[in-house]
Enzyme design. Structure first.
Site, PDB file in Angstrom:
ATOM      1  CG  HIS A 154      12.093   9.071 -12.947  1.00  0.00           C
ATOM      2  ND1 HIS A 154      13.323   9.705 -12.916  1.00  0.00           N
ATOM      3  CD2 HIS A 154      11.192  10.028 -13.280  1.00  0.00           C
ATOM      4  CE1 HIS A 154      13.161  10.988 -13.222  1.00  0.00           C
ATOM      5  NE2 HIS A 154      11.882  11.210 -13.458  1.00  0.00           N
ATOM      6  CD  GLU A 218       7.027  16.261 -14.897  1.00  0.00           C
ATOM      7  OE1 GLU A 218       8.095  15.625 -15.056  1.00  0.00           O
ATOM      8  OE2 GLU A 218       6.117  15.871 -14.149  1.00  0.00           O
TER       9      GLU A 218
END
Ligand SMILES: [Zn+2]
Length: 240
Positions: A154, A218
């Site tokens: 990220h 996830e």
């Protein structure tokens, strides 16, 4: 003679007094065109044509705001709100930035999703490294937050947290909320209703076709393969 003349004149007078046939003859029936009604079409101002930026001349590693290139995405940027597992707002404002190569891949994937009546909805995009430190201060547990010294994808502008929603804005059921830390969020959790498995499969297969890979724990997290080697960044976007 006089009487005759008088009689003649009288005749002339009477005949000239006769009603002339009216030139404006009234029709027997009057057809009136029914008024057109627009009950179901409210008057609206035409929307100004949206113009988007192009990637021309931009390096693959440049940071761009996705909304400047497409209006086909939906956003629910949770870290710009308190509705996240940190229970704190860690972004000053809700913006979705990625590097150019990630943006291009996302737009291509979203085009495929649109063909199937759905679109990408973002929970998180590029995350400045300083925000990673902020998150680490709140939850210093590598199980939930990547260590900011190392940084996460990220922070490199190559990862996104996403789900799918219909083009009418209805979120698809993925079995858990975003940032649910538990087995139910795992890709290898197959003990789930078929529609949830189908939704996850649609998300995963389409993203993989466009150069993204997933992590086991996830269902919402996708990394661009070509983005793993970029540097951790701390570019910060402007807030109005
Ligand atoms: Zn993520």
């Amino acid at each position: 003679m006089t009487n005759r003349i008088c009689f003649f004149l009288l005749l002339v007078l009477i005949s000239s007094c006769k009603d002339k046939p009216s030139e404006e003859k009234k029709p027997d029936q009057v057809f009136e065109e029914p008024m057109e009604t627009f009950d179901s079409v409210p008057l609206e101002k035409p929307e100004p044509q949206k113009t988007f930026l192009t990637f021309e001349g931009l390096a693959d590693t440049t940071f761009v705001r996705l909304a400047d290139f497409s209006d086909g995405f939906a956003y629910d940027l949770r870290y710009a709100t308190e509705n996240n597992f940190l229970k704190e707002k860690v972004y000053d404002c809700a913006e979705c930035y990625t590097r150019v190569k990630t943006a291009k891949a996302l737009i291509a994937a979203n085009s495929d999703f649109h063909d199937q009546g759905v679109r990408i909805k973002f929970f998180d995009c590029y995350r400045p490294n300083s925000v990673q430190y902020k998150m680490w201060e709140i939850v210093s547990n590598p199980q939930y937050v990547a260590n900011p010294d190392k940084g996460s994808i990220h922070n490199k502008g190559g990862a996104v947290d996403i789900t799918l929603e219909t083009l009418e804005g209805e979120e698809l059921d993925m079995g858990t909320d975003f940032d649910f830390f538990g087995k139910r969020a795992y890709h290898d959790m197959t003990d789930l209703p078929q529609n949830i498995l189908d939704n996850r499969k649609l998300l995963k297969e389409t993203m993989e076709q466009h150069g993204f890979w997933s992590i086991r724990t996830e269902w919402w997290h996708y990394n661009l393969s070509a983005g793993s080697n970029d540097k951790v960044a701390d570019f910060k976007w402007e807030c109005d």
